[in-house]
Design an enzyme around this catalytic site. Sequence first.
Site, PDB file in Angstrom:
ATOM      1  N   CYS A 166       0.868  -1.183   0.000  1.00  0.00           N
ATOM      2  CA  CYS A 166       0.000   0.000   0.000  1.00  0.00           C
ATOM      3  C   CYS A 166       0.904   1.233   0.000  1.00  0.00           C
ATOM      4  O   CYS A 166       1.946   1.222  -0.638  1.00  0.00           O
ATOM      5  CB  CYS A 166      -0.956  -0.029   1.194  1.00  0.00           C
ATOM      6  SG  CYS A 166      -0.135  -0.001   2.806  1.00  0.00           S
ATOM      7  N   ARG A 167       0.536   2.263   0.713  1.00  0.00           N
ATOM      8  CA  ARG A 167       1.377   3.461   0.773  1.00  0.00           C
ATOM      9  C   ARG A 167       2.408   3.356   1.882  1.00  0.00           C
ATOM     10  O   ARG A 167       3.593   3.525   1.664  1.00  0.00           O
ATOM     11  CB  ARG A 167       0.523   4.722   0.971  1.00  0.00           C
ATOM     12  CG  ARG A 167       1.352   6.014   0.974  1.00  0.00           C
ATOM     13  CD  ARG A 167       0.522   7.255   1.250  1.00  0.00           C
ATOM     14  NE  ARG A 167      -0.217   7.171   2.500  1.00  0.00           N
ATOM     15  CZ  ARG A 167       0.276   7.416   3.707  1.00  0.00           C
ATOM     16  NH1 ARG A 167       1.534   7.774   3.853  1.00  0.00           N
ATOM     17  NH2 ARG A 167      -0.479   7.317   4.778  1.00  0.00           N
TER      18      ARG A 167
END
Length: 129
Positions: free
Chosen positions: A93-94
């Site tokens: 993800c981030r």
Amino acid sequence: MKGFLIMLLISTIALTGCNISNNIDNNTEYKKINAEEAKAIIDSEDVIILDVRTQEEYDSGHIENAVLLPVTEIADKAEEILPDKDAKILIYCRSGNRSATASKDLIRMGYTNVYDFGGINSWPYRIVK
């Protein structure tokens, strides 16, 4: 005495059934790897790279060949997008929070070969836009 033996038998069956279920649930464990380990796997094996961010985040830059499945859509779309529950899936993800959640959700759904490699923020390799 007969009543005691029946209760003992029922208790044994109930406990054995619970143990069998727990063993099945515990066969797949949550696995966290780092970016370097993920890159080595990507370069040497046939894997699914799963991006669990939003469409906007994905469009701003993602790992080459990554499949987008936002964490909010895992329950509804995982089986359609990821039909092979035994495929090796590397998730990011981030920053690492959503990838951990998505990894655990997929494991609960029966996926057996799931690896969380955290956030694209710590990915030192090339990304595509």
